[in-house]
Scaffold this motif. Structure first.
Motif, mmCIF file in Angstrom:
data_model
loop_
_atom_site.group_PDB
_atom_site.id
_atom_site.type_symbol
_atom_site.label_atom_id
_atom_site.label_comp_id
_atom_site.label_asym_id
_atom_site.label_seq_id
_atom_site.Cartn_x
_atom_site.Cartn_y
_atom_site.Cartn_z
ATOM 1 N N GLY A 98 0.813 -1.212 0.000
ATOM 2 C CA GLY A 98 0.000 0.000 0.000
ATOM 3 C C GLY A 98 0.844 1.258 0.000
ATOM 4 N N ARG A 99 1.933 1.269 0.783
ATOM 5 C CA ARG A 99 2.806 2.450 0.815
ATOM 6 C C ARG A 99 3.533 2.639 -0.505
ATOM 7 N NH1 ARG A 99 5.956 2.164 6.561
ATOM 8 N NH2 ARG A 99 6.347 0.015 5.889
ATOM 9 N N ALA A 100 3.906 1.536 -1.143
ATOM 10 C CA ALA A 100 4.569 1.640 -2.449
ATOM 11 C C ALA A 100 3.645 2.293 -3.474
ATOM 12 C CB ALA A 100 5.004 0.257 -2.924
ATOM 13 N N VAL A 101 2.386 1.870 -3.491
ATOM 14 C CA VAL A 101 1.420 2.448 -4.434
ATOM 15 C C VAL A 101 1.204 3.933 -4.132
ATOM 16 C CG1 VAL A 101 -0.980 2.385 -5.201
ATOM 17 C CG2 VAL A 101 0.273 0.249 -4.856
ATOM 18 N N ALA A 102 1.057 4.270 -2.844
ATOM 19 C CA ALA A 102 0.798 5.660 -2.469
ATOM 20 C C ALA A 102 1.953 6.569 -2.852
ATOM 21 C CB ALA A 102 0.513 5.745 -0.967
ATOM 22 N N ILE A 103 3.175 6.170 -2.533
ATOM 23 C CA ILE A 103 4.330 7.029 -2.808
ATOM 24 C C ILE A 103 4.562 7.162 -4.310
ATOM 25 C CG2 ILE A 103 6.219 5.353 -2.875
ATOM 26 C CD1 ILE A 103 6.206 8.613 -0.874
ATOM 27 N N VAL A 123 -1.290 11.945 -0.196
ATOM 28 C CA VAL A 123 -0.324 10.844 -0.178
ATOM 29 C C VAL A 123 0.243 10.661 1.234
ATOM 30 C CG1 VAL A 123 1.949 10.113 -0.988
ATOM 31 C CG2 VAL A 123 0.268 11.001 -2.614
ATOM 32 N N GLY A 124 0.526 11.778 1.905
ATOM 33 C CA GLY A 124 1.033 11.694 3.270
ATOM 34 C C GLY A 124 0.059 10.984 4.193
ATOM 35 N N PHE A 125 -1.225 11.286 4.053
ATOM 36 C CA PHE A 125 -2.238 10.637 4.889
ATOM 37 C C PHE A 125 -2.322 9.139 4.579
ATOM 38 C CE2 PHE A 125 -6.549 9.196 5.833
ATOM 39 C CZ PHE A 125 -6.694 9.630 7.143
ATOM 40 N N ALA A 126 -2.282 8.787 3.290
ATOM 41 C CA ALA A 126 -2.354 7.374 2.907
ATOM 42 C C ALA A 126 -1.154 6.595 3.437
ATOM 43 C CB ALA A 126 -2.438 7.255 1.386
ATOM 44 N N ILE A 127 0.047 7.185 3.312
ATOM 45 C CA ILE A 127 1.247 6.515 3.831
ATOM 46 C C ILE A 127 1.142 6.356 5.343
ATOM 47 C CG2 ILE A 127 3.730 6.773 4.172
ATOM 48 C CD1 ILE A 127 3.841 8.137 1.450
ATOM 49 N N ALA A 182 13.156 16.033 -7.434
ATOM 50 C CA ALA A 182 12.719 15.409 -6.186
ATOM 51 C C ALA A 182 11.622 14.366 -6.363
ATOM 52 C CB ALA A 182 12.284 16.495 -5.201
ATOM 53 N N PRO A 183 10.567 14.620 -7.146
ATOM 54 C CA PRO A 183 9.510 13.604 -7.251
ATOM 55 C C PRO A 183 9.999 12.270 -7.795
ATOM 56 C CG PRO A 183 8.732 15.716 -8.085
ATOM 57 C CD PRO A 183 10.207 15.842 -7.890
ATOM 58 N N LEU A 184 10.953 12.319 -8.738
ATOM 59 C CA LEU A 184 11.427 11.067 -9.334
ATOM 60 C C LEU A 184 12.255 10.245 -8.357
ATOM 61 C CD1 LEU A 184 12.348 12.262 -12.942
ATOM 62 C CD2 LEU A 184 10.221 11.235 -12.117
ATOM 63 N N ILE A 185 12.883 10.924 -7.361
ATOM 64 C CA ILE A 185 13.654 10.189 -6.359
ATOM 65 C C ILE A 185 12.753 9.274 -5.550
ATOM 66 C CG2 ILE A 185 15.104 10.453 -4.304
ATOM 67 C CD1 ILE A 185 16.113 13.060 -5.445
ATOM 68 N N LEU A 186 11.487 9.676 -5.411
ATOM 69 C CA LEU A 186 10.570 8.892 -4.594
ATOM 70 C C LEU A 186 10.260 7.527 -5.206
ATOM 71 C CD1 LEU A 186 8.146 11.750 -3.532
ATOM 72 C CD2 LEU A 186 10.006 10.720 -2.217
ATOM 73 N N VAL A 187 10.631 7.324 -6.476
ATOM 74 C CA VAL A 187 10.508 5.996 -7.071
ATOM 75 C C VAL A 187 11.353 4.992 -6.276
ATOM 76 C CG1 VAL A 187 10.979 4.619 -9.123
ATOM 77 C CG2 VAL A 187 9.995 6.907 -9.356
ATOM 78 N N VAL A 188 12.506 5.452 -5.782
ATOM 79 C CA VAL A 188 13.381 4.587 -4.982
ATOM 80 C C VAL A 188 12.642 4.061 -3.767
ATOM 81 C CG1 VAL A 188 15.507 4.514 -3.612
ATOM 82 C CG2 VAL A 188 15.450 5.791 -5.768
ATOM 83 N N ASN A 189 11.889 4.943 -3.116
ATOM 84 C CA ASN A 189 11.163 4.530 -1.928
ATOM 85 C C ASN A 189 10.068 3.527 -2.252
ATOM 86 O OD1 ASN A 189 8.764 5.625 0.306
ATOM 87 N ND2 ASN A 189 10.735 4.865 1.009
ATOM 88 N N ALA A 190 9.353 3.757 -3.362
ATOM 89 C CA ALA A 190 8.298 2.823 -3.765
ATOM 90 C C ALA A 190 8.882 1.425 -3.984
ATOM 91 C CB ALA A 190 7.607 3.319 -5.034
#
Length: 431
Positions: A98-103, A123-127, A182-190
């Motif tokens: 779920g967190r992967a999808v949200a981020i 997104v913050g609330f979902a995570i 910055a937004p593309l870096i969040l792919v790493v987290n997903a």
């Protein structure tokens, strides 16, 4: 006379296999480590993204941060009751997915031109919602993976991974921001959450860990929630830990300080994201030091004294941070981060292990949920208050206020004899 070459069963039982040699713990630790690295990059990138890409105010930063932790107030208590009956490993896997999808919605929104403060809030609330279930299950899961006697060692290993992630995450995030948006870096987290889910799937436990039958009436849910709250707040040790941790979280990195720190460093001190990431990385060496030495410190000084001293270190760190000036911003930030990271790490290892030691297995998830409700419930309040105060009275006066409250957070521990006089962890749960 014949001498046995093999230890008797009693001797073997007295020598449990170390946690590093247990396959289930290896899988849990690996999942925890991968997830923590991705999360630390996200924690660094999102406020920078809001400030630099969307020109967010400190008030908006506070709102984003508050929504990330608001689910602990809304669903934390029922989550604990449910997790005492559900398969905790499966819940953690589902939460990771779920967190992967949200981020992943943030880089998608960026590419589609839809990135905005409302999207960051959603997104913050979902995570946060998925994190509620993951974190409560995580702390209740460890004592079923290793023996109760090994939970301090297991917590120390997990805390070491968190510290290592805090050490490398900001630096890696800062370096990536120099060349990648910055937004593309969040792919790493997903991706890290998906890898964590796969690793958790490798954990195999006996049938005793299977979920218990669900209660038939809604009143049963309310009863279980009430039992968890009563257990925590009638237990003097757990109550003092909850009060101390909740107070420090109000003004800590997840609360007021987390909102003010980024704005203070980038706007008031004039640091670049890369310089901020470097300062946080070097300073977080204190977390590694705390993770390595925590067990030895408890043996030498005593558990109660360690808890009190470690809790006061965050307030001392903010005092140091508040004295920062642009000409010496990086070394001051390194010193403040090092003091805070060491104190938080030592305290977290000790207090989580103590909570697990005094709680019966069947009450673990409800205890964790009740404690989380108390200690994480202050985070959205602190984040909103920090953002508001920084916009009204300025970041530096807000930091002085944060430092004062942080220093007072150890009072519940000092005033509770059962904590103050503790030398080591109890061997059996106490009611």
């Amino acid at each position: 006379m014949k001498v046995d070459s093999e230890p008797t069963p009693a001797v073997a039982a007295a020598r449990p296999v170390g946690v590093w040699r247990q396959r289930n713990f290896q899988a849990l630790w690996s999942a925890h480590t991968v997830s923590q690295f991705g999360t630390q990059i996200t924690f660094f990138v999102i406020p920078v993204l809001a400030l630099t890409t969307l020109s967010a105010s400190t008030g908006q930063l506070g709102l984003i941060s508050a929504l990330e932790t608001l689910p602990f107030l809304l669903v934390g208590l029922p989550a604990g009751a449910l997790l005492d009956r559900w398969d905790r490993r499966r819940v953690m896997v589902t939460a990771d997915i779920g967190r992967a999808v949200a981020i992943a919605l943030l880089p998608i929104g960026h590419l589609a031109g839809l990135l905005s403060i409302p999207l960051l809030c959603a997104v913050g609330f979902a995570i946060g919602l998925f994190t509620v279930f993951f974190d409560i299950a995580d702390q209740a899961f460890l004592p079923t993976v290793v023996s109760r006697e090994q939970t301090p060692e297991g917590n120390s290993r997990l805390e070491f991974s968190r510290s290592a992630a805090e050490l490398a995450g900001p630096s890696l995030g800062g370096l990536l921001l120099q060349s990648v948006t910055a937004p593309l870096i969040l792919v790493v987290n997903a991706v890290s959450y998906l890898v964590s889910a796969l690793l958790l799937g490798l954990v195999r436990l006996p049938r005793a860990e299977a979920p218990a039958p669900a209660p038939r009436a809604k009143t049963r849910m309310r009863t279980q929630i009430a039992e968890g709250l009563r257990f925590v707040f009638r237990h003097r040790t757990l109550r003092s830990l909850a009060l101390a941790t909740g107070t420090s979280n109000l003004v800590g990195l997840g609360g007021a300080l987390g909102v003010v720190l980024t704005a203070f460093a980038l706007r008031d001190l004039g640091l670049s994201p890369g310089e901020l990431g470097l300062a946080l990385t070097v300073g977080n060496c204190g977390a590694l030091l705390g993770a390595v030495l925590s067990g030895r410190i408890v043996e030498l000084v005593g558990l109660g004294r360690v808890l009190i001293a470690a809790k006061s270190m965050s307030g001392i760190a903010v005092v140091v941070l508040t004295t920062a000036a642009p000409t010496r911003a990086v070394p001051t930030l390194i010193a403040a981060t090092g003091i805070m990271a060491c104190g938080i790490t030592v305290y977290n290892i000790a207090q989580v292990s103590l909570r697990q030691a005094v709680t019966p297995t069947g009450m673990l998830a409800r205890m964790n949920a009740s404690v989380r409700f108390a200690v994480w419930g202050t985070l959205p309040v602190g984040a909103m208050a920090g953002g508001y105060l920084a916009s009204v009275i300025g970041t530096r006066p807000t930091l002085w206020l944060i430092a004062g409250i942080g220093l007072l957070s150890c009072l519940p521990l000092i005033l509770t004899r059962e904590v103050r006089t503790l030398r080591t962890f109890p061997a059996q749960p106490t009611e």
